[in-house]
Design an enzyme around this catalytic site. Structure first.
Site, PDB file in Angstrom:
ATOM      1  N   ARG A  50      14.777  70.337  16.793  1.00  0.00           N
ATOM      2  CA  ARG A  50      16.236  70.223  16.834  1.00  0.00           C
ATOM      3  C   ARG A  50      16.727  69.268  17.917  1.00  0.00           C
ATOM      4  NH1 ARG A  50      18.733  76.256  15.596  1.00  0.00           N
ATOM      5  NH2 ARG A  50      17.578  76.645  13.641  1.00  0.00           N
ATOM      6  N   ASP A 151      33.521  80.581  16.911  1.00  0.00           N
ATOM      7  CA  ASP A 151      32.089  80.319  17.038  1.00  0.00           C
ATOM      8  C   ASP A 151      31.874  79.308  18.154  1.00  0.00           C
ATOM      9  OD1 ASP A 151      29.594  81.010  15.001  1.00  0.00           O
ATOM     10  OD2 ASP A 151      29.223  79.240  16.215  1.00  0.00           O
TER      11      ASP A 151
END
Length: 284
Positions: A50, A151
């Site tokens: 990632r 979020d």
């Protein structure tokens, strides 16, 4: 035949970037400080894959250089990309389906404004499922209801606001819901479906870090959904967040947890009602 000659390479993963044990340890520390996320040892490959995208974006080959750049600039936008990269967004419409009839029963007879907080909204499937449930339950009164969806992952929030999903994902819902709550894409949007405007209008998407000293939300809420998020935090962080949730709920408000989460032994602010649903402890 040697592995190199077979065309498959050896068993060791070939890497073009350097991630040392010290780098991995530092990444684990930084994401814990920033977002409260506890990265296990076995997440090393995930971290590499990632963050490698961010490294290549900046033309770097050593994780140590990338981390040093971050630490030199505590307010840099790259921190947002770093956090987004290490955030897991596994979700689906009406995931853990037993919670939604419970929510419907809880708010069905309300005459005042219904407010729900979805504290880890990811790419939007959960808050949209909440909004659909409110529309099915409240009828015309649903126009006065509000779903606050937050979020830490700003990329996930952008996808949630867009409200566009692959058709094969949407078609897992029953036909009556797909017709009522979605618009099927045409032309360039063929193969996708978009949340109808009247559903989207019920939801207020905002970025929020549960570790932040101040939250840009205010109660009281009829329910808080914080599902499959606490598993990424240690017990100390879980306790602190739960005790901040409690005063934001109405006295009879519900806290919905994930199927693998248990809060009973973390704090006495909540007691289990059943089926991973909690209520505030009387007197707290």
């Amino acid at each position: 035949m040697p592995a190199e000659e077979s065309g498959w390479g050896g068993s060791r993963l070939e890497r073009d970037l350097e991630l040392t044990d010290a780098d991995f340890s530092r990444i684990r520390q930084l994401i814990y400080q920033r977002a409260g996320i506890v990265l296990a040892e076995h997440k090393r490959e995930m971290v590499y894959s990632r963050l490698a995208k961010r490294m290549r974006h900046h033309g770097l080959t050593r994780f140590a250089d990338y981390l040093a750049r971050l630490e030199r600039q505590p307010e840099a936008r790259e921190w947002e990309a770093f956090t987004n990269a290490l955030t897991t967004n596994l979700t689906a419409f009406f995931r853990e389906a037993h919670h939604f009839p419970l929510l419907a029963d809880h708010v069905g007879s309300r005459r005042d404004k219904v407010r729900i907080w979805c504290a880890a909204s990811s790419t939007g499937e959960e808050p949209y499922s909440i909004a659909m449930t409110l529309m099915e339950t409240l009828g015309s009164r649903a126009t006065q209801a509000e779903v606050v969806a937050t979020d830490i992952d700003t990329e996930a929030l952008a996808r949630a606001r867009a409200g566009i999903y692959p058709l094969e994902q949407v078609c897992k819902l029953d036909e009556s819901r797909t017709k009522r709550f979605f618009q099927r894409g045409k032309g360039a949007h063929r193969g996708f479906a978009r949340i109808r405007p009247e559903v989207a209008a019920m939801i207020d998407f905002q970025p929020l870090n549960l570790l932040a000293p101040q939250w840009p939300v205010s109660g009281p809420f009829d329910a808080i959904f914080c599902r499959n998020t606490m598993i990424y935090f240690d017990k100390t962080t879980q306790k602190r967040i739960l005790e901040r949730f409690a005063p934001l709920l109405k006295p009879d408000g519900l806290l919905f947890a994930g199927h693998s989460e248990s809060f009973s032994y973390i704090t006495d602010a909540f007691r289990l009602r059943g089926q991973t649903v909690y209520v505030r402890t009387p007197g707290r």
